[in-house]
Design an enzyme around this catalytic site. Structure first.
Site, PDB file in Angstrom:
ATOM      1  N   VAL A 272     -14.847  -4.513  70.142  1.00 36.85           N
ATOM      2  CA  VAL A 272     -13.837  -3.726  70.853  1.00 36.85           C
ATOM      3  C   VAL A 272     -12.486  -4.426  70.974  1.00 36.85           C
ATOM      4  CG1 VAL A 272     -15.470  -2.303  72.140  1.00 36.85           C
ATOM      5  CG2 VAL A 272     -14.748  -4.519  73.081  1.00 36.85           C
TER       6      VAL A 272
ATOM      7  N   TYR B 156     -14.217 -13.485  84.409  1.00 36.57           N
ATOM      8  CA  TYR B 156     -14.925 -12.209  84.475  1.00 36.57           C
ATOM      9  C   TYR B 156     -14.297 -11.284  85.514  1.00 36.57           C
ATOM     10  CZ  TYR B 156     -18.862  -8.937  84.757  1.00 36.57           C
ATOM     11  OH  TYR B 156     -19.646  -7.815  84.739  1.00 36.57           O
TER      12      TYR B 156
ATOM     13  N   THR C  57     -30.845  -5.123  83.589  1.00 33.66           N
ATOM     14  CA  THR C  57     -30.657  -4.936  82.154  1.00 33.66           C
ATOM     15  C   THR C  57     -31.183  -6.174  81.432  1.00 33.66           C
ATOM     16  OG1 THR C  57     -28.442  -5.935  82.149  1.00 33.66           O
ATOM     17  CG2 THR C  57     -28.576  -3.556  82.558  1.00 33.66           C
TER      18      THR C  57
END
Length: 257
Positions: A58, A161, A196
């Protein structure tokens, strides 16, 4: 917005939150472009949901454009973009050994998480603008970006982050205002602790997950990817949701570490 008969692009669609979102939108009738770096898993997911896989970094404008072109090539109007590709990094502003934060790692996190989100949003929106309105309001599409509660309550070592995810939060309303002219809505989800594959499957990972869950208010567990996907679909289908940042975290409030 009804996505049946339209196309959608999901970055990070080969696993975790992106995969769950891809499957949910496919169930709703969308032809999904799975945009991800993981070629083997991405093709598998795309095949299972009747979608298309495009290998996509991306942070690379050309690769993102290729994913957008693939959505247009399906012949279905591009209506939905879900930005869920991202990477994490833990490093203090000044490390315990006295060394300053590495600018290269900081830049990499910003390039993938923030600029990557911006790339797909802007390039996909340009393609969406060429479609016919989907309803009497002149609506053409929806963008759902993924930030994090770390954007609001970054912990020790989450400088890069949190900055990247905070940038996504910060551009939500300006993007919604910009894209209103072409009938595109923009919302951002800030997930908390979601179960996840990033946390692994070893016995130690279960102990680690238990510690993460401790500050969650209720329900006392990690969130599920399918619950995130349900929220994505709700934001797509509810036409009056626009310019919003939504916490999805079971009431957690991060402590410093």
């Amino acid at each position: 917005m009804d996505v049946n008969g339209s196309s959608a692009i999901i970055s990070g669609g080969a696993s975790g939150l992106g995969e769950a979102s891809a499957r949910e939108l496919a169930r709703a009738g969308a032809t999904v472009v799975v945009a991800d770096l993981n070629e083997e898993r991405g093709k598998s997911v795309a095949d299972e949901i009747g979608g298309v896989f495009v290998k996509t970094d991306v942070s690379d404008e050309d690769q993102v454009q290729a994913a957008v072109d693939a959505a247009v090539a399906t012949g279905k109007p591009l209506r939905v973009v879900v930005n869920s590709a991202g990477i994490g990094w833990a490093e203090r502003t000044v490390n315990r050994d006295g060394s300053p934060h590495n600018p290269a790692t900081y830049r990499k996190v910003i390039e993938v998480n923030l600029i990557g989100t911006f790339n797909l949003m802007r390039l996909a929106a340009a393609a969406i603008a060429k479609t016919e309105p989907a309803d009497a309001d002149g609506q053409r599409g929806v963008v759902v970006n993924t930030a994090s509660v770390a954007a609001l309550e970054g912990q020790t070592g989450q400088l890069a982050y949190s900055a990247s995810k905070g940038g996504i939060v910060g551009m939500t309303l300006p993007a919604a205002r910009d894209l209103a002219a072409i009938g595109v809505r923009v919302n951002t989800i800030c997930p908390g602790i979601i179960d996840t594959p990033i946390y692994g499957f070893s016995p130690n990972s279960e102990e680690f997950k238990a510690k993460l869950v401790a500050p969650v208010v209720f329900p006392k567990r990690m969130g599920r990817a399918d619950e995130f996907a349900h929220l994505v679909r709700s934001l797509v289908e509810n036409d009056y949701m626009n310019g919003e940042v939504i916490r999805f975290d079971g009431g957690i409030r991060f402590q410093p570490k």
